[in-house]
Design a protein around this motif. Structure first.
Motif, PDB file in Angstrom:
ATOM      1  N   SER A   1       0.748  -1.125   0.085  1.00 53.10           N
ATOM      2  CA  SER A   1       0.057  -0.116   0.021  1.00 53.10           C
ATOM      3  C   SER A   1       0.758   1.419  -0.148  1.00 53.10           C
ATOM      4  CB  SER A   1      -0.966   0.065   1.346  1.00 53.10           C
ATOM      5  OG  SER A   1      -1.535   1.477   1.317  1.00 53.10           O
ATOM      6  N   ALA A   2       0.500   2.215  -0.758  1.00 58.19           N
ATOM      7  CA  ALA A   2       1.458   3.477  -1.009  1.00 58.19           C
ATOM      8  C   ALA A   2       0.977   4.512  -0.135  1.00 58.19           C
ATOM      9  CB  ALA A   2       1.577   3.509  -2.622  1.00 58.19           C
ATOM     10  N   ALA A   3       0.046   4.517   0.313  1.00 64.27           N
ATOM     11  CA  ALA A   3      -0.760   5.751   1.269  1.00 64.27           C
ATOM     12  C   ALA A   3       0.244   6.533   1.771  1.00 64.27           C
ATOM     13  CB  ALA A   3      -1.612   5.293   2.119  1.00 64.27           C
ATOM     14  N   PRO A   4       0.658   7.825   1.426  1.00 67.38           N
ATOM     15  CA  PRO A   4       1.652   8.419   2.066  1.00 67.38           C
ATOM     16  C   PRO A   4       1.150   9.428   3.341  1.00 67.38           C
ATOM     17  CG  PRO A   4       0.869   9.655   0.138  1.00 67.38           C
ATOM     18  CD  PRO A   4       0.370   8.190   0.352  1.00 67.38           C
ATOM     19  N   SER A   5       1.946   9.556   3.974  1.00 71.70           N
ATOM     20  CA  SER A   5       1.626  10.345   5.390  1.00 71.70           C
ATOM     21  C   SER A   5       1.101  11.769   4.927  1.00 71.70           C
ATOM     22  CB  SER A   5       2.873  10.640   6.369  1.00 71.70           C
ATOM     23  OG  SER A   5       2.486  11.674   7.304  1.00 71.70           O
ATOM     24  N   PRO A   6      -0.013  12.293   5.341  1.00 69.97           N
ATOM     25  CA  PRO A   6      -0.170  13.770   5.053  1.00 69.97           C
ATOM     26  C   PRO A   6       0.537  14.739   5.827  1.00 69.97           C
ATOM     27  CG  PRO A   6      -1.745  12.886   6.932  1.00 69.97           C
ATOM     28  CD  PRO A   6      -0.867  11.629   6.333  1.00 69.97           C
ATOM     29  N   ALA A   7       1.779  14.263   6.416  1.00 69.55           N
ATOM     30  CA  ALA A   7       2.501  15.330   7.088  1.00 69.55           C
ATOM     31  C   ALA A   7       2.887  16.386   6.307  1.00 69.55           C
ATOM     32  CB  ALA A   7       3.799  14.622   7.875  1.00 69.55           C
ATOM     33  N   LEU A   8       3.248  16.074   5.005  1.00 70.93           N
ATOM     34  CA  LEU A   8       3.838  17.212   4.086  1.00 70.93           C
ATOM     35  C   LEU A   8       2.501  18.224   3.950  1.00 70.93           C
ATOM     36  CD1 LEU A   8       5.652  18.405   2.131  1.00 70.93           C
ATOM     37  CD2 LEU A   8       4.912  16.850   0.377  1.00 70.93           C
ATOM     38  N   ALA A   9       1.433  17.773   3.527  1.00 75.36           N
ATOM     39  CA  ALA A   9       0.256  18.800   3.379  1.00 75.36           C
ATOM     40  C   ALA A   9       0.110  19.659   4.665  1.00 75.36           C
ATOM     41  CB  ALA A   9      -0.884  18.173   2.944  1.00 75.36           C
ATOM     42  N   TYR A  10       0.262  18.836   5.771  1.00 78.25           N
ATOM     43  CA  TYR A  10       0.066  19.711   7.212  1.00 78.25           C
ATOM     44  C   TYR A  10       1.001  20.781   7.537  1.00 78.25           C
ATOM     45  CZ  TYR A  10      -3.621  16.225   8.400  1.00 78.25           C
ATOM     46  OH  TYR A  10      -4.808  15.742   8.278  1.00 78.25           O
ATOM     47  N   ALA A  11       2.414  20.437   7.331  1.00 76.78           N
ATOM     48  CA  ALA A  11       3.461  21.342   7.349  1.00 76.78           C
ATOM     49  C   ALA A  11       3.226  22.466   6.282  1.00 76.78           C
ATOM     50  CB  ALA A  11       4.751  20.239   7.201  1.00 76.78           C
ATOM     51  N   MET A  12       3.124  22.059   5.177  1.00 73.87           N
ATOM     52  CA  MET A  12       2.766  23.226   4.047  1.00 73.87           C
ATOM     53  C   MET A  12       1.997  24.143   4.306  1.00 73.87           C
ATOM     54  SD  MET A  12       4.506  24.043   1.516  1.00 73.87           S
ATOM     55  CE  MET A  12       4.088  25.384   0.443  1.00 73.87           C
ATOM     56  N   GLY A  13       0.815  23.680   4.815  1.00 74.20           N
ATOM     57  CA  GLY A  13      -0.441  24.506   5.171  1.00 74.20           C
ATOM     58  C   GLY A  13       0.016  25.498   6.475  1.00 74.20           C
ATOM     59  N   LEU A  14       0.502  24.641   7.670  1.00 76.72           N
ATOM     60  CA  LEU A  14       0.785  25.400   8.654  1.00 76.72           C
ATOM     61  C   LEU A  14       2.050  26.512   8.521  1.00 76.72           C
ATOM     62  CD1 LEU A  14       0.465  25.881  11.539  1.00 76.72           C
ATOM     63  CD2 LEU A  14       2.145  24.274  11.964  1.00 76.72           C
ATOM     64  N   GLY A  15       3.041  25.897   7.785  1.00 77.81           N
ATOM     65  CA  GLY A  15       3.986  26.901   7.214  1.00 77.81           C
ATOM     66  C   GLY A  15       3.752  28.203   6.762  1.00 77.81           C
ATOM     67  N   SER A  16       2.585  28.021   5.520  1.00 77.19           N
ATOM     68  CA  SER A  16       2.284  29.056   4.698  1.00 77.19           C
ATOM     69  C   SER A  16       1.600  30.041   5.530  1.00 77.19           C
ATOM     70  CB  SER A  16       1.584  28.457   3.342  1.00 77.19           C
ATOM     71  OG  SER A  16       2.280  27.710   2.704  1.00 77.19           O
ATOM     72  N   GLY A  17       0.622  29.347   6.379  1.00 76.74           N
ATOM     73  CA  GLY A  17      -0.261  30.215   7.086  1.00 76.74           C
ATOM     74  C   GLY A  17       0.333  31.153   7.946  1.00 76.74           C
ATOM     75  N   LEU A  18       1.456  30.661   8.782  1.00 79.17           N
ATOM     76  CA  LEU A  18       2.315  31.530   9.629  1.00 79.17           C
ATOM     77  C   LEU A  18       3.229  32.688   8.956  1.00 79.17           C
ATOM     78  CD1 LEU A  18       4.019  28.872  11.822  1.00 79.17           C
ATOM     79  CD2 LEU A  18       2.123  30.441  12.661  1.00 79.17           C
ATOM     80  N   VAL A  19       3.683  32.292   7.576  1.00 82.59           N
ATOM     81  CA  VAL A  19       4.214  33.271   6.978  1.00 82.59           C
ATOM     82  C   VAL A  19       3.165  34.256   6.477  1.00 82.59           C
ATOM     83  CG1 VAL A  19       5.332  33.928   4.628  1.00 82.59           C
ATOM     84  CG2 VAL A  19       6.170  31.992   6.100  1.00 82.59           C
ATOM     85  N   ALA A  20       1.907  33.933   6.122  1.00 79.51           N
ATOM     86  CA  ALA A  20       0.883  34.790   5.650  1.00 79.51           C
ATOM     87  C   ALA A  20       0.535  35.783   6.775  1.00 79.51           C
ATOM     88  CB  ALA A  20      -0.352  34.383   5.186  1.00 79.51           C
ATOM     89  N   VAL A  21       0.268  35.303   7.987  1.00 80.45           N
ATOM     90  CA  VAL A  21      -0.178  36.118   9.190  1.00 80.45           C
ATOM     91  C   VAL A  21       1.065  36.940   9.555  1.00 80.45           C
ATOM     92  CG1 VAL A  21      -0.389  35.828  11.642  1.00 80.45           C
ATOM     93  CG2 VAL A  21      -1.566  34.118  10.332  1.00 80.45           C
ATOM     94  N   ALA A  22       2.193  36.522   9.364  1.00 82.15           N
ATOM     95  CA  ALA A  22       3.284  37.777   9.789  1.00 82.15           C
ATOM     96  C   ALA A  22       3.478  38.596   8.855  1.00 82.15           C
ATOM     97  CB  ALA A  22       4.751  36.790   9.749  1.00 82.15           C
TER      98      ALA A  22
END
Length: 123
Positions: free
Chosen positions: A96-117
């Motif tokens: 099974s090749a189901a990847p972890s959603p960690a990349l999407a979560y980290a990307m969303g969080l990082g982009s959100g923090l930069v946008a708020v700043a």
């Protein structure tokens, strides 16, 4: 027990994995390109229009956000490459090749923090 992937679906699965990887890499490159080419220009343009005080924005704004976006883009491209290799290996082994959603979560969080700043600096 995990059943092997049928040979006729292997190409489709590998192609989908590659498309996903390229989409993530495109996102990382776009973040870096935005940082380098656009944000400093954006601050200068709105400063000339009299909408923001230049000295504060120039001291803490453009350079730091540019660095943050380049690092975020680099992390995105690195994680996309690791994710691609992991999924490819799983497909080759018939797992099974189901990847972890960690990349999407980290990307969303990082982009959100930069946008708020950015919003705080521009306010």
């Amino acid at each position: 027990m995990i059943e092997p992937i049928p040979p006729d679906g292997r190409f489709r699965d590998h192609a989908a994995n590659e498309r996903t990887s390229l989409a993530w890499i495109r996102t990382g490159v776009a973040l870096m390109g935005f940082a380098i080419a656009r944000f400093g220009l954006f601050l200068r343009e709105i400063a000339q229009a009299g909408q923001v005080h230049v000295s504060g924005a120039r001291g803490i704004g453009s350079a730091w956000f540019g660095v943050a976006l380049v690092v975020l883009g680099l992390m995105t491209n690195t994680a996309a490459t690791v994710r691609y290799a992991h999924v490819r290996r799983a497909l080759d082994e018939g797992r099974s090749a189901a990847p972890s959603p960690a990349l999407a979560y980290a990307m969303g969080l990082g982009s959100g923090l930069v946008a708020v700043a950015m919003a705080i600096i521009l306010a």
